[in-house]
Design an enzyme around this catalytic site. Structure first.
Site, PDB file in Angstrom:
ATOM      1  N   LYS A 176       0.864  -1.184   0.000  1.00  0.00           N
ATOM      2  CA  LYS A 176       0.000   0.000   0.000  1.00  0.00           C
ATOM      3  C   LYS A 176       0.898   1.230   0.000  1.00  0.00           C
ATOM      4  CE  LYS A 176      -4.511   0.972   0.612  1.00  0.00           C
ATOM      5  NZ  LYS A 176      -5.705   0.277   0.170  1.00  0.00           N
ATOM      6  N   GLY A 180     -20.345   7.163   4.270  1.00  0.00           N
ATOM      7  CA  GLY A 180     -19.408   7.516   3.187  1.00  0.00           C
ATOM      8  C   GLY A 180     -20.013   7.233   1.829  1.00  0.00           C
ATOM      9  N   GLY A 216     -18.605   7.933  -1.303  1.00  0.00           N
ATOM     10  CA  GLY A 216     -17.564   8.164  -2.302  1.00  0.00           C
ATOM     11  C   GLY A 216     -17.701   7.184  -3.454  1.00  0.00           C
ATOM     12  N   ASN A 217     -16.580   6.854  -4.051  1.00  0.00           N
ATOM     13  CA  ASN A 217     -16.582   5.989  -5.233  1.00  0.00           C
ATOM     14  C   ASN A 217     -17.288   4.665  -4.965  1.00  0.00           C
ATOM     15  OD1 ASN A 217     -15.158   7.766  -6.924  1.00  0.00           O
ATOM     16  ND2 ASN A 217     -13.245   7.193  -5.927  1.00  0.00           N
ATOM     17  N   VAL A 218     -17.025   4.068  -3.806  1.00  0.00           N
ATOM     18  CA  VAL A 218     -17.637   2.769  -3.496  1.00  0.00           C
ATOM     19  C   VAL A 218     -19.018   2.960  -2.865  1.00  0.00           C
ATOM     20  CG1 VAL A 218     -17.411   0.591  -2.243  1.00  0.00           C
ATOM     21  CG2 VAL A 218     -15.365   1.713  -3.147  1.00  0.00           C
ATOM     22  N   TYR A 263     -21.288   5.317  -2.852  1.00  0.00           N
ATOM     23  CA  TYR A 263     -22.399   5.798  -3.675  1.00  0.00           C
ATOM     24  C   TYR A 263     -22.888   4.697  -4.625  1.00  0.00           C
ATOM     25  CZ  TYR A 263     -25.396   9.088  -6.066  1.00  0.00           C
ATOM     26  OH  TYR A 263     -26.508   9.717  -6.568  1.00  0.00           O
TER      27      TYR A 263
HETATM   28  P1  NAD Z   1     -13.585   7.874  -1.651  1.00  0.00           P
HETATM   29  O1  NAD Z   1     -12.498   8.802  -1.268  1.00  0.00           O
HETATM   30  O2  NAD Z   1     -14.097   7.904  -3.034  1.00  0.00           O
HETATM   31  O3  NAD Z   1     -14.845   8.032  -0.671  1.00  0.00           O
HETATM   32  C1  NAD Z   1     -14.760   8.159   0.696  1.00  0.00           C
HETATM   33  C2  NAD Z   1     -15.991   8.940   1.109  1.00  0.00           C
HETATM   34  O4  NAD Z   1     -16.062   8.978   2.540  1.00  0.00           O
HETATM   35  C3  NAD Z   1     -15.967  10.393   0.633  1.00  0.00           C
HETATM   36  O5  NAD Z   1     -17.209  10.726   0.046  1.00  0.00           O
HETATM   37  C4  NAD Z   1     -15.714  11.187   1.902  1.00  0.00           C
HETATM   38  O6  NAD Z   1     -16.276  12.485   1.858  1.00  0.00           O
HETATM   39  C5  NAD Z   1     -16.383  10.294   2.925  1.00  0.00           C
HETATM   40  N1  NAD Z   1     -15.933  10.470   4.306  1.00  0.00           N
HETATM   41  C6  NAD Z   1     -14.688  10.696   4.779  1.00  0.00           C
HETATM   42  N2  NAD Z   1     -14.689  10.755   6.114  1.00  0.00           N
HETATM   43  C7  NAD Z   1     -15.978  10.572   6.492  1.00  0.00           C
HETATM   44  C8  NAD Z   1     -16.628  10.508   7.743  1.00  0.00           C
HETATM   45  N3  NAD Z   1     -15.981  10.693   8.899  1.00  0.00           N
HETATM   46  N4  NAD Z   1     -17.962  10.248   7.773  1.00  0.00           N
HETATM   47  C9  NAD Z   1     -18.650  10.077   6.615  1.00  0.00           C
HETATM   48  N5  NAD Z   1     -18.083  10.136   5.405  1.00  0.00           N
HETATM   49  C10 NAD Z   1     -16.771  10.382   5.346  1.00  0.00           C
HETATM   50  O7  NAD Z   1     -13.050   6.405  -1.272  1.00  0.00           O
HETATM   51  P2  NAD Z   1     -13.567   5.014  -1.818  1.00  0.00           P
HETATM   52  O8  NAD Z   1     -12.685   4.608  -2.954  1.00  0.00           O
HETATM   53  O9  NAD Z   1     -15.037   5.046  -1.984  1.00  0.00           O
HETATM   54  O10 NAD Z   1     -13.185   4.054  -0.597  1.00  0.00           O
HETATM   55  C11 NAD Z   1     -13.990   4.025   0.585  1.00  0.00           C
HETATM   56  C12 NAD Z   1     -13.386   3.007   1.559  1.00  0.00           C
HETATM   57  O11 NAD Z   1     -13.356   1.721   0.940  1.00  0.00           O
HETATM   58  C13 NAD Z   1     -11.942   3.309   1.962  1.00  0.00           C
HETATM   59  O12 NAD Z   1     -11.720   2.882   3.287  1.00  0.00           O
HETATM   60  C14 NAD Z   1     -11.123   2.456   1.008  1.00  0.00           C
HETATM   61  O13 NAD Z   1      -9.862   2.137   1.529  1.00  0.00           O
HETATM   62  C15 NAD Z   1     -12.020   1.236   0.917  1.00  0.00           C
HETATM   63  N6  NAD Z   1     -11.822   0.469  -0.310  1.00  0.00           N
HETATM   64  C16 NAD Z   1     -11.999   1.054  -1.518  1.00  0.00           C
HETATM   65  C17 NAD Z   1     -11.822   0.286  -2.681  1.00  0.00           C
HETATM   66  C18 NAD Z   1     -12.050   0.863  -4.057  1.00  0.00           C
HETATM   67  O14 NAD Z   1     -12.174   0.085  -5.028  1.00  0.00           O
HETATM   68  N7  NAD Z   1     -12.130   2.179  -4.204  1.00  0.00           N
HETATM   69  C19 NAD Z   1     -11.457  -1.072  -2.588  1.00  0.00           C
HETATM   70  C20 NAD Z   1     -11.316  -1.632  -1.309  1.00  0.00           C
HETATM   71  C21 NAD Z   1     -11.497  -0.853  -0.179  1.00  0.00           C
END
Ligand code: NAD
Length: 350
Positions: A80, A183, A185-187, A189
């Site tokens: 990572k 949250g 975000g990408n996942v 939503y």
């Molecule tokens: P992202 O940055 O797109 O979204 C994160 C979201 O969480 C954002 O909308 C942000 O505003 C929100 N956020 C941050 N702090 C917050 C809080 N205290 N309360 C509520 N919302 C809050 O990230 P992502 O890619 O969607 O990943 C989300 C989680 O899933 C992370 O922990 C990441 O490590 C994990 N993850 C993601 C993937 C992937 O394919 N993107 C794969 C495995 C794990």
């Protein structure tokens, strides 16, 4: 560009810090274990309290990647990276992305970078101009798979939630079930989109007002405050923001039946798993349920093969979760402990 080896104090194979003064890049790559293959894992951009906090995060996250990749059945190890941002919400500069690309290139393929919090496909594509050791950037080159890993992560989490619901609540559909998503975000939503399509009732929060409004308007989601989301009286709580949110001081206040979400490192300490089980709440180990993205990213990186492979591996997430739930019930050990043991067995047998 200034590199410093930080490995000596950890059980990781290699930990390297890079400071590039002209661009202001301050980054760490942690390679935890490469027994199953080169280390692959996301690059996180976050505003940390200091370098120690960033180091702690990248060490924990990279170990989680080793376990995740092992249980997902992937021929890759765990790593990572983190890029420290000076202020929350600032954009990463092109100069920092190019310096980070050179940093990854300097590691010679021991670490392959993918997307994580604070980094998107556009950023990864810029990094890719300076190193080939990047994945999750090009779905076209991988027969429609690969590219942005988030939809596959969300799909794996959806399947995992269904598995947990079947196991814990004895139900085979999500119609009318309540799910609190932390949250958007990408996942998160995308997960809401899937859950909404299957008839689940959504309760959501985020620090970003625009995303909250979009979820409310599009999915009819109920919006609650940041501090309230985990304590909703719902069937499922789905953490999809940051890690460390489940800790000993808050477990008594949980009111859900299941915790199943995408966020990495949800448990602040290993013993929190037992506290959750003690409340009769089923916890889906984070690195098992959120493996969909790395499955798609590793497929893209390996290039070629059968596209069916991705769907089978994502389906395998449910199989592995069910196995963990059954073993936990039979042994009385918490699900996170069962998952750790399963991952260590796979790595030891390699
Ligand atoms: P992202 O940055 O797109 O979204 C994160 C979201 O969480 C954002 O909308 C942000 O505003 C929100 N956020 C941050 N702090 C917050 C809080 N205290 N309360 C509520 N919302 C809050 O990230 P992502 O890619 O969607 O990943 C989300 C989680 O899933 C992370 O922990 C990441 O490590 C994990 N993850 C993601 C993937 C992937 O394919 N993107 C794969 C495995 C794990």
């Amino acid at each position: 560009m200034n590199y410093l080896n930080l490995s000596s104090a950890t059980d990781h194979e290699r930990v390297v810090r890079c400071v590039d003064e002209p661009s202001g890049l301050h980054a760490i790559v942690a390679i935890h274990n490469t027994r199953l293959g080169p280390a692959m894992g996301g690059c996180r951009r976050w505003c940390y309290a200091g370098e120690n906090a960033a180091l702690e995060d990248v060490l924990n996250l990279s170990q989680g990647m080793t376990y995740k990749n092992a249980i997902a059945g992937l021929p890759i190890g765990g790593g990572k990276s983190v890029i420290m941002s000076e202020q929350p919400g600032t954009k990463v500069s092109d100069e920092q992305l190019s310096a980070f690309g050179e940093f990854v290139e300097f590691l010679g393929g021991a670490y392959i970078a993918a997307e994580d919090v604070g980094m998107g496909v556009v950023d990864l594509k810029k990094i890719n101009q300076y190193t080939k050791f990047v994945t999750g950037v090009n779905a076209d080159a991988a027969g429609g798979f690969g590219g942005d890993p988030s939809p596959n992560t969300a799909m794996g989490v959806l399947n995992g939630i269904k598995t947990a619901v079947r196991f814990k609540l004895g139900r085979s559909d999500l119609q009318g079930l309540s799910v609190a998503v932390q949250g958007l975000g990408n996942v998160g939503y995308q997960l809401c989109q899937f859950l909404h399509a299957q008839g689940a009732k959504l309760i959501v929060t985020d620090i970003d007002a625009e995303r909250i409004h979009a979820a409310r308007d599009t999915f009819g989601a109920t919006v609650v405050g940041l501090e309230e989301i985990l304590f909703q009286n719902t069937d499922v709580v789905s953490p999809c923001a940051m890690g460390g949110i489940l800790h000993k001081d808050m477990i008594d206040r949980l009111q859900c039946s299941i915790i199943a979400g995408a966020a990495n490192n949800q448990l602040r300490a290993q013993n929190v798993g037992a506290l959750i089980a003690g409340r009769n709440i089923l916890y889906a180990p984070d690195y098992v349920i959120n493996a969909g993205g790395i499955i798609s990213a590793s497929y893209e990186y390996m290039r070629g093969g059968d596209a069916q492979w991705v769907s089978e591996k994502i389906a395998n997430i449910s199989y592995q979760l069910e196995k963990i739930f059954v073993q936990s019930e039979c042994s009385g050990l918490p699900t996170n402990i069962i998952a750790d043991a399963l991952a260590r067995d796979i790595i030891a047998a390699a």
